[in-house]
Scaffold this motif. Structure first.
Motif, short mmCIF file in Angstrom:
data_model
loop_
_atom_site.label_atom_id
_atom_site.label_comp_id
_atom_site.label_asym_id
_atom_site.label_seq_id
_atom_site.Cartn_x
_atom_site.Cartn_y
_atom_site.Cartn_z
N ALA A 239 3.45 -2.03 -3.63
CA ALA A 239 4.56 -1.08 -3.42
C ALA A 239 5.14 -0.64 -4.75
CB ALA A 239 5.64 -1.72 -2.56
N GLU B 128 2.44 1.60 -6.67
CA GLU B 128 2.29 2.92 -6.06
C GLU B 128 3.61 3.69 -5.99
OE1 GLU B 128 -0.57 4.41 -5.14
OE2 GLU B 128 -1.67 2.68 -5.91
N VAL C 270 6.11 3.43 -3.93
CA VAL C 270 6.40 3.88 -2.57
C VAL C 270 7.90 3.99 -2.35
CG1 VAL C 270 4.27 2.88 -1.65
CG2 VAL C 270 6.38 1.57 -1.55
N ASP C 271 8.30 4.84 -1.43
CA ASP C 271 9.71 5.03 -1.13
C ASP C 271 10.25 3.99 -0.16
OD1 ASP C 271 9.98 7.38 -2.70
OD2 ASP C 271 9.06 8.55 -1.10
N VAL D 142 8.86 0.42 2.35
CA VAL D 142 7.88 -0.50 2.92
C VAL D 142 8.31 -0.74 4.37
CG1 VAL D 142 6.93 -2.84 2.84
CG2 VAL D 142 7.44 -1.61 0.71
N ARG E 35 11.66 -2.38 -3.65
CA ARG E 35 11.74 -1.14 -2.87
C ARG E 35 12.46 -1.42 -1.55
NH1 ARG E 35 10.33 2.73 -6.49
NH2 ARG E 35 8.58 2.00 -7.70
#
Length: 171
Positions: A2, A5, A7-8, A10, A38
């Motif tokens: 996460a 990458e 990510v916004d 999970v 995150r």
């Protein structure tokens, strides 16, 4: 992954097993909540609930402890309220004499329209009980490892996730 990458969010289900099982085999959810920086959206037995396909956060409970992340938690509530047209209730679990004043100030600073409630007692119990009382579709909490009084809610994040009857967004 996460973090790598960027990510916004999970999203993961949680089984909601008791403490003994967590001790014996560990918990992937607990590890993610502890290690991932995150936002994490969790829900007990999401895979068994067909209603999640049309899920909307029409009633949101936002729990704050007046710690450094409380503003961030309120920002998430404000954003989701705007996105879903949600009714927001902001909860503080505690008995500080100035809690009502601090709550009003925090909600106003966030530019959030919300009802507020202050409940004495353990944060995980107060959050779970209040989420049932307001029929919350989503609970938003902060998490972290701040020691002391300001870290009471964040230190209990996994207990809230484990006992909640609705999805929990941990930011």
């Amino acid at each position: 992954l996460a973090e790598a990458e960027k990510v916004d969010l999970v999203v993961m289900p949680t089984q909601g097993h008791g403490r003994w099982r967590e001790f014996l085999i560990g918990s992937v959810t607990a590890k993610v909540l502890h290690d991932c920086h995150r936002p994490v959206l969790t829900g007990v037995h999401l895979e068994a609930d067909a209603s999640h396909q049309t899920w909307q956060a029409t009633r949101v409970l936002c729990a704050i402890d007046f710690g450094p992340e409380s503003g961030h938690v309120l920002e998430w509530a404000k954003h989701l309220a705007g996105e879903f047209g949600s009714e927001v209730t902001v909860l503080h679990a505690g008995s500080e004499p100035d809690a009502a004043e601090r709550m009003t100030r925090a909600v106003n600073q966030a530019g959030l329209t919300a009802s507020t409630v202050i409940v004495p007692g353990e944060p995980h119990a107060a959050v779970v009980a209040t989420s049932r009382q307001v029929a919350a579709d989503l609970v938003i909490i902060g998490r972290g490892s701040t020691p002391g009084v300001l870290g009471r809610l964040r230190a209990q994040a996994y207990e809230i996730v484990r006992k909640s009857t609705c999805p929990v967004l941990s930011v």
